[in-house]
Design a protein around this motif. Structure first.
Motif, PDB file in Angstrom:
ATOM      1  N   LYS A 135     -61.637  57.256 -54.281  1.00 53.76           N
ATOM      2  CA  LYS A 135     -62.450  57.108 -53.070  1.00 53.76           C
ATOM      3  C   LYS A 135     -62.823  58.468 -52.473  1.00 53.76           C
ATOM      4  N   GLY A 136     -62.097  59.512 -52.852  1.00 52.96           N
ATOM      5  CA  GLY A 136     -62.433  60.842 -52.363  1.00 52.96           C
ATOM      6  C   GLY A 136     -63.576  61.484 -53.108  1.00 52.96           C
ATOM      7  N   TYR A 137     -63.981  60.878 -54.223  1.00 52.46           N
ATOM      8  CA  TYR A 137     -65.030  61.485 -55.045  1.00 52.46           C
ATOM      9  C   TYR A 137     -66.406  61.038 -54.565  1.00 52.46           C
ATOM     10  N   ARG A 138     -66.644  61.299 -53.278  1.00 51.50           N
ATOM     11  CA  ARG A 138     -67.920  60.967 -52.653  1.00 51.50           C
ATOM     12  C   ARG A 138     -68.267  62.075 -51.678  1.00 51.50           C
ATOM     13  N   LEU A 139     -69.556  62.345 -51.527  1.00 49.99           N
ATOM     14  CA  LEU A 139     -69.981  63.381 -50.593  1.00 49.99           C
ATOM     15  C   LEU A 139     -69.708  62.993 -49.145  1.00 49.99           C
ATOM     16  N   ASN A 140     -69.638  61.693 -48.870  1.00 54.81           N
ATOM     17  CA  ASN A 140     -69.364  61.282 -47.499  1.00 54.81           C
ATOM     18  C   ASN A 140     -67.880  61.034 -47.267  1.00 54.81           C
ATOM     19  N   VAL A 195     -67.078  60.751 -32.361  1.00 55.25           N
ATOM     20  CA  VAL A 195     -67.414  59.714 -31.388  1.00 55.25           C
ATOM     21  C   VAL A 195     -68.922  59.465 -31.385  1.00 55.25           C
ATOM     22  N   ARG A 196     -69.682  60.525 -31.129  1.00 56.18           N
ATOM     23  CA  ARG A 196     -71.139  60.346 -31.015  1.00 56.18           C
ATOM     24  C   ARG A 196     -71.819  60.265 -32.375  1.00 56.18           C
ATOM     25  N   THR A 197     -71.222  60.872 -33.397  1.00 50.68           N
ATOM     26  CA  THR A 197     -71.757  60.771 -34.760  1.00 50.68           C
ATOM     27  C   THR A 197     -70.589  60.583 -35.718  1.00 50.68           C
ATOM     28  N   ASP A 198     -70.899  60.352 -36.975  1.00 54.75           N
ATOM     29  CA  ASP A 198     -69.889  60.284 -38.028  1.00 54.75           C
ATOM     30  C   ASP A 198     -70.090  61.497 -38.926  1.00 54.75           C
ATOM     31  N   LEU A 199     -69.184  62.468 -38.844  1.00 56.66           N
ATOM     32  CA  LEU A 199     -69.337  63.703 -39.598  1.00 56.66           C
ATOM     33  C   LEU A 199     -69.444  63.452 -41.095  1.00 56.66           C
ATOM     34  N   ASN A 200     -68.721  62.440 -41.593  1.00 56.19           N
ATOM     35  CA  ASN A 200     -68.776  62.146 -43.024  1.00 56.19           C
ATOM     36  C   ASN A 200     -70.184  61.757 -43.453  1.00 56.19           C
ATOM     37  N   GLU A 201     -70.905  61.083 -42.582  1.00 52.53           N
ATOM     38  CA  GLU A 201     -72.258  60.652 -42.924  1.00 52.53           C
ATOM     39  C   GLU A 201     -73.263  61.796 -42.765  1.00 52.53           C
ATOM     40  N   ILE A 202     -73.219  62.521 -41.646  1.00 55.97           N
ATOM     41  CA  ILE A 202     -74.225  63.568 -41.437  1.00 55.97           C
ATOM     42  C   ILE A 202     -73.978  64.757 -42.362  1.00 55.97           C
ATOM     43  N   SER A 203     -72.738  64.945 -42.840  1.00 56.16           N
ATOM     44  CA  SER A 203     -72.459  66.055 -43.748  1.00 56.16           C
ATOM     45  C   SER A 203     -72.985  65.796 -45.144  1.00 56.16           C
ATOM     46  N   ALA A 204     -73.285  64.538 -45.452  1.00 55.89           N
ATOM     47  CA  ALA A 204     -73.861  64.203 -46.754  1.00 55.89           C
ATOM     48  C   ALA A 204     -75.384  64.292 -46.736  1.00 55.89           C
ATOM     49  N   SER A 254     -56.571  69.722 -54.630  1.00 62.21           N
ATOM     50  CA  SER A 254     -55.331  68.967 -54.459  1.00 62.21           C
ATOM     51  C   SER A 254     -55.554  67.740 -53.585  1.00 62.21           C
ATOM     52  N   LEU A 255     -56.316  67.891 -52.495  1.00 55.64           N
ATOM     53  CA  LEU A 255     -56.587  66.738 -51.648  1.00 55.64           C
ATOM     54  C   LEU A 255     -57.322  65.659 -52.425  1.00 55.64           C
ATOM     55  N   LEU A 256     -58.328  66.046 -53.200  1.00 54.04           N
ATOM     56  CA  LEU A 256     -59.078  65.060 -53.980  1.00 54.04           C
ATOM     57  C   LEU A 256     -58.170  64.365 -54.992  1.00 54.04           C
ATOM     58  N   GLN A 257     -57.281  65.113 -55.628  1.00 52.20           N
ATOM     59  CA  GLN A 257     -56.369  64.519 -56.615  1.00 52.20           C
ATOM     60  C   GLN A 257     -55.445  63.505 -55.948  1.00 52.20           C
ATOM     61  N   LEU A 258     -54.981  63.821 -54.749  1.00 49.08           N
ATOM     62  CA  LEU A 258     -54.078  62.915 -54.046  1.00 49.08           C
ATOM     63  C   LEU A 258     -54.804  61.666 -53.549  1.00 49.08           C
ATOM     64  N   ILE A 284     -64.262  63.401 -46.966  1.00 49.00           N
ATOM     65  CA  ILE A 284     -63.924  64.805 -46.740  1.00 49.00           C
ATOM     66  C   ILE A 284     -63.394  65.491 -47.991  1.00 49.00           C
ATOM     67  N   ALA A 285     -62.718  64.756 -48.867  1.00 47.78           N
ATOM     68  CA  ALA A 285     -62.160  65.377 -50.074  1.00 47.78           C
ATOM     69  C   ALA A 285     -63.258  65.824 -51.029  1.00 47.78           C
ATOM     70  N   GLY A 286     -64.199  64.930 -51.303  1.00 49.43           N
ATOM     71  CA  GLY A 286     -65.291  65.288 -52.204  1.00 49.43           C
ATOM     72  C   GLY A 286     -66.182  66.357 -51.620  1.00 49.43           C
ATOM     73  N   ARG A 287     -66.440  66.242 -50.320  1.00 52.17           N
ATOM     74  CA  ARG A 287     -67.277  67.240 -49.657  1.00 52.17           C
ATOM     75  C   ARG A 287     -66.600  68.605 -49.655  1.00 52.17           C
ATOM     76  N   ALA A 288     -65.288  68.622 -49.488  1.00 47.75           N
ATOM     77  CA  ALA A 288     -64.548  69.886 -49.449  1.00 47.75           C
ATOM     78  C   ALA A 288     -64.648  70.637 -50.770  1.00 47.75           C
ATOM     79  N   ILE A 289     -64.715  69.896 -51.874  1.00 47.32           N
ATOM     80  CA  ILE A 289     -64.827  70.544 -53.193  1.00 47.32           C
ATOM     81  C   ILE A 289     -66.106  71.367 -53.277  1.00 47.32           C
TER      82      ILE A 289
END
Length: 506
Positions: A353-358, A30-39, A345-349, A360-365
């Motif tokens: 679009k998951g192959y990005r740091l922002n 809500v207050r931030t976007d985790l996908n953005e700040i995690s990158a 497995s998540l990235l493969q599925l 969750i799939a790419g970041r999880a790798i």
């Protein structure tokens, strides 16, 4: 006894946990976007401030010191709640818990421990551990950091790196070897509490690393040249090495807390994506290969659940974990392999679009990958498991693997299920590559035993049976590899006569 200035609000743990989860949801969605700040490197100060405002680390401190209790299952549940939203955040919690608070509570002198814990709780401080040195990563017993005593202080000197929370932690546990009068370093290892805000205890961060993944936490190289009061030296119950093993084995047994939320998040993200994604005119969820991947993710969730339950009964600081290296190594290795495989497995599925740091799939790798390396590289720990099994076979003067594992509490239930696979003799003097494969086999059998025990509780029986089948399938493949003889080594001078282009004839 705690006083009113240090005691935390005594909410029932389920309420405390629910409020903590809701706070993370608000902060990261809500207050931030985790996908953005995690990158990005680090963490916005207000986010860390809001997380720490509820004093979550008090969960890891016993009530007699003003904390919530320091109860194992609550600690694992809190760490899992953090890892569902952010694996790096959960790792930060785990560092504070297993690598700082637990050894301080168990081994520190009261004169140093009591004011430290009071400050830790009242002022929301953080702590970490420095063991690893440049040139002495996995070979910690050869560390070159040293100390000498001068009056009422110990003078520590050395260089440490890859310590999580570099530059952030308010307190550090520093490891060093005593230097005798002739300049030689003693074999044993000692631990010291360093308060970086105190006189002569400042640690210089010489370099902050550009680590691949876990962007939220800082790592780097630290110059240690500090003078520590004698009361800040930890007091081992026997030797410093056994104290370190107690610390590390307990920490490895608590990895499932970090893995639990992470793996559940991978599963939830995968299921949501596959239900919504349409390929070839039908939901991705309906494809057989997709179902297989989802079933594997579900099995990893079940295995990690079993590990959490098992660890809840075993990792209390009152227990000496030093003798339990085989179990701790088995839990750490297989769990971290599962974390990486579920991210893959998540990235493969998800696809491109998951192959990005922002995402969750790419970041999880990249966030889960170092878990297979730190606190003992999995390759090394698998070898240690294999060596431990081989030594037990030699002591028993019976090379039959089924006989050995049927008599071990860690594996007795799984061994009964796997009788046909295990009924063979293990030859002596295995090369490292085969010890590694044997270690992988044993780690899965230990995990299977824990899943069987989880099945004796009200836990979902369909998940139990599915997970047991997946582990058995994996073991069948591992045994096939173990029994296949391939001892080829690297060929020196491979460049000679090895150009495919020269072999081409027009």
């Amino acid at each position: 006894m705690p006083d009113s200035s240090t005691s935390v609000e005594n909410k029932p743990f389920p309420q405390f946990l629910a409020e903590f989860k809701e706070k993370l949801r608000q902060l990261f969605h809500v207050r931030t976007d985790l996908n953005e700040i995690s990158a990005q490197r680090g963490l916005p100060p207000f986010v860390l401030r809001e997380i720490m405002a509820g004093n979550p680390l008090a969960t890891y401190v016993p009530q007699r010191y003003g904390g919530r209790g320091g109860v194992s299952h609550e600690g694992l549940a809190l760490t899992a709640a953090a890892s569902y939203e952010s694996l790096p955040l959960s790792l930060g919690f785990g560092i504070n818990w297993a690598l700082f608070l637990q050894p301080v509570i168990k081994y520190a002198q009261d004169e140093a421990k009591l004011p430290l814990l009071k400050k830790f709780l009242a002022e929301r401080k953080m702590g970490g551990l420095m063991i690893t040195e440049p040139g002495h990563g996995s070979d910690a017993l050869r560390m070159q950091s040293c100390y000498t005593r001068h009056g009422d202080r110990y003078h520590l000197k050395g260089t440490k790196h890859w310590a999580g929370l570099t530059g952030w932690a308010d307190f550090w546990l520093l490891t060093a070897r005593q230097q005798n009068e002739s300049g030689e370093l003693m074999r044993d290892i000692d631990f010291f509490i360093c308060d970086v805000a105190a006189r002569d205890q400042h640690i210089v961060v010489e370099e902050v690393y550009q680590n691949l993944g876990i962007y939220m936490l800082p790592y780097g190289r630290n110059k240690v040249d500090v003078k520590i009061p004698v009361v800040q030296k930890l007091e081992p119950h026997s030797s410093g090495i056994k104290m370190m093993l107690d610390l590390l084995h307990r920490s490895r047994m608590q990895f499932p807390g970090m893995g639990m939320g992470f793996i559940q998040r991978m599963l939830d993200e995968a299921v949501a994506h596959c239900r919504d994604r349409v390929v070839g005119g039908r939901s991705l969820f309906t494809y057989d290969q997709v179902q297989q991947r989802l079933a594997r993710l579900q099995s990893a969730f079940t295995v990690c659940s079993a590990m959490c339950l098992n660890s809840s009964h075993k990792v209390s600081i009152e227990n000496d974990m030093a003798p339990h290296g085989l179990e701790a190594n088995a839990v750490k290795t297989y769990l971290t392999d599962l974390m990486q495989s579920t991210a893959q497995s998540l990235l493969q599925l998800v696809g491109a679009k998951g192959y990005r740091l922002n995402h969750i799939a790419g970041r999880a790798i990249v966030d889960s990958r170092p878990f297979q390396i730190f606190e003992g590289s999995n390759d090394i720990l698998y070898i240690q498991i294999g060596e431990a099994i081989q030594k037990q076979l030699q002591r028993a003067k019976n090379a039959n693997l089924l006989t050995l594992l049927s008599g071990m509490e860690l594996t007795v239930l799984a061994a009964d299920r796997l009788r046909q696979l295990l009924d063979f003799s293990v030859r002596t003097h295995l090369p490292q590559r085969k010890l590694t494969e044997l270690g992988k086999v044993v780690s899965r059998i230990v995990a299977m035993d824990q899943v069987i025990r989880l099945g004796q509780t009200p836990f979902n029986k369909e998940l139990i049976q599915s997970s047991l089948s997946h582990i058995e399938q994996e073991l069948t493949a591992l045994f096939s590899s173990f029994n296949f003889s391939n001892l080829h080594n690297f060929y020196e001078g491979y460049e000679e006569n090895s150009s495919w282009l020269n072999c081409y004839q027009s």
